[in-house]
Design a protein around this motif. Structure first.
Motif, PDB file in Angstrom:
ATOM      1  N   MET A   9       0.910  -1.138   0.105  1.00  0.00           N
ATOM      2  CA  MET A   9       0.066   0.043   0.046  1.00  0.00           C
ATOM      3  C   MET A   9       0.953   1.142   0.217  1.00  0.00           C
ATOM      4  SD  MET A   9      -3.213   1.117   2.641  1.00  0.00           S
ATOM      5  CE  MET A   9      -2.131   1.209   3.976  1.00  0.00           C
ATOM      6  N   SER A  10       0.608   2.342  -0.779  1.00  0.00           N
ATOM      7  CA  SER A  10       1.315   3.375  -0.895  1.00  0.00           C
ATOM      8  C   SER A  10       1.027   4.288   0.224  1.00  0.00           C
ATOM      9  CB  SER A  10       0.978   4.135  -2.045  1.00  0.00           C
ATOM     10  OG  SER A  10       1.602   5.555  -2.283  1.00  0.00           O
ATOM     11  N   LYS A  11       2.077   4.896   0.981  1.00  0.00           N
ATOM     12  CA  LYS A  11       1.730   5.769   2.047  1.00  0.00           C
ATOM     13  C   LYS A  11       1.104   7.103   1.664  1.00  0.00           C
ATOM     14  CE  LYS A  11       2.694   3.345   5.615  1.00  0.00           C
ATOM     15  NZ  LYS A  11       1.945   2.851   6.549  1.00  0.00           N
ATOM     16  N   LYS A  12       1.355   7.282   0.359  1.00  0.00           N
ATOM     17  CA  LYS A  12       0.616   8.564  -0.028  1.00  0.00           C
ATOM     18  C   LYS A  12      -0.515   8.616  -0.407  1.00  0.00           C
ATOM     19  CE  LYS A  12       3.853  12.091  -0.785  1.00  0.00           C
ATOM     20  NZ  LYS A  12       3.507  13.380  -0.524  1.00  0.00           N
ATOM     21  N   GLY A  13      -1.210   7.597  -1.078  1.00  0.00           N
ATOM     22  CA  GLY A  13      -2.602   7.635  -1.269  1.00  0.00           C
ATOM     23  C   GLY A  13      -3.187   6.547  -1.089  1.00  0.00           C
ATOM     24  N   LEU A  14      -4.334   6.002  -1.571  1.00  0.00           N
ATOM     25  CA  LEU A  14      -5.378   4.879  -1.375  1.00  0.00           C
ATOM     26  C   LEU A  14      -4.612   3.826  -1.982  1.00  0.00           C
ATOM     27  CD1 LEU A  14      -8.621   6.869  -2.311  1.00  0.00           C
ATOM     28  CD2 LEU A  14      -7.413   6.503   0.203  1.00  0.00           C
ATOM     29  N   ASP A  15      -5.104   2.296  -1.332  1.00  0.00           N
ATOM     30  CA  ASP A  15      -4.645   1.148  -1.732  1.00  0.00           C
ATOM     31  C   ASP A  15      -5.596   1.147  -2.829  1.00  0.00           C
ATOM     32  OD1 ASP A  15      -6.990   0.344  -0.710  1.00  0.00           O
ATOM     33  OD2 ASP A  15      -5.987  -0.859   0.900  1.00  0.00           O
ATOM     34  N   GLU A  16      -5.348  -0.224  -3.774  1.00  0.00           N
ATOM     35  CA  GLU A  16      -6.301  -0.484  -4.760  1.00  0.00           C
ATOM     36  C   GLU A  16      -7.852  -0.763  -4.727  1.00  0.00           C
ATOM     37  OE1 GLU A  16      -4.689  -3.660  -7.449  1.00  0.00           O
ATOM     38  OE2 GLU A  16      -2.572  -3.007  -7.061  1.00  0.00           O
ATOM     39  N   MET A  17      -8.172  -1.252  -3.681  1.00  0.00           N
ATOM     40  CA  MET A  17      -9.513  -1.570  -3.080  1.00  0.00           C
ATOM     41  C   MET A  17     -10.072  -0.351  -2.777  1.00  0.00           C
ATOM     42  SD  MET A  17     -10.788  -4.147  -0.177  1.00  0.00           S
ATOM     43  CE  MET A  17     -12.010  -3.636   0.916  1.00  0.00           C
TER      44      MET A  17
ATOM     45  N   ASN B  69     -13.765   4.860  -7.001  1.00  0.00           N
ATOM     46  CA  ASN B  69     -14.203   4.933  -8.303  1.00  0.00           C
ATOM     47  C   ASN B  69     -15.646   4.366  -8.506  1.00  0.00           C
ATOM     48  OD1 ASN B  69     -11.952   6.100  -9.334  1.00  0.00           O
ATOM     49  ND2 ASN B  69     -11.143   3.963  -9.758  1.00  0.00           N
ATOM     50  N   LYS B  70     -16.072   3.471  -8.003  1.00  0.00           N
ATOM     51  CA  LYS B  70     -17.405   2.819  -7.955  1.00  0.00           C
ATOM     52  C   LYS B  70     -18.566   4.035  -7.143  1.00  0.00           C
ATOM     53  CE  LYS B  70     -20.601  -0.682  -6.209  1.00  0.00           C
ATOM     54  NZ  LYS B  70     -20.516  -2.072  -5.259  1.00  0.00           N
ATOM     55  N   VAL B  71     -18.105   4.649  -6.452  1.00  0.00           N
ATOM     56  CA  VAL B  71     -19.047   5.310  -5.481  1.00  0.00           C
ATOM     57  C   VAL B  71     -19.103   6.710  -6.447  1.00  0.00           C
ATOM     58  CG1 VAL B  71     -19.356   6.996  -3.589  1.00  0.00           C
ATOM     59  CG2 VAL B  71     -18.605   4.307  -3.347  1.00  0.00           C
TER      60      VAL B  71
END
Length: 151
Positions: free
Chosen positions: A1-9, A15-17
């Motif tokens: 998981m990137s410490k800057k942004g969101l993980d893939e899930m 994106n879905k929301v």
């Protein structure tokens, strides 16, 4: 998981929301336009769009926060207070420039906003400031939980 942004899930959930919120916005605007075509006016022009946008934005943010896809973990080196202050200064400067521009143009007398739109715009601005504050709180809680889990 990137410490800057969101993980893939989290990105997929966001994106879905976002897609669902866009479709809700489109359908509500089409419904409003259809009702306007049939002569039903629940609020005059600028206020009706602001109400619809505010509702869809609120639903979007609440669903992202509920789904833990609003903010990702942050680095310890970030200065969120400085960023918030800079954003507030830019927003106030932009709003002042727009108000001064509109005040000095001839559009002021032609298309006046009715009495309902000004409070709606004010409430929308206050809501945006509250969302910024809640984002900071959510980020702190999320980072605190990540530290306790050992991430």
């Amino acid at each position: 998981m990137s410490k800057k942004g969101l993980d893939e899930m989290q990105l997929q959930r966001k994106n879905k929301v976002g897609n669902q919120s866009f479709l809700i916005l489109m359908y509500l605007l089409m419904l409003d336009a259809g009702l306007y075509g049939f002569g039903f006016r629940w609020v005059s022009y600028p206020a009706n769009i602001m109400i619809i946008l505010s509702i869809c934005s609120a639903v979007y943010v609440v669903r992202l926060i509920k789904g833990n896809a609003y903010v990702g973990p942050s680095n310890e080196k970030e200065k969120p207070i400085l960023r918030v202050v800079i954003n507030i200064v830019v927003a106030i400067s932009s709003a002042t420039a727009i108000i001064l521009f509109l005040k000095n143009t001839h559009f002021n007398n032609v298309n006046q906003i009715d009495s309902m739109a000004a409070p709606i715009l004010f409430i929308t601005s206050i809501t945006a400031i509250i969302i910024v504050a809640l984002t900071g709180i959510i980020r702190k809680i999320q980072n605190k939980d990540d530290k306790e889990k050992g991430h």
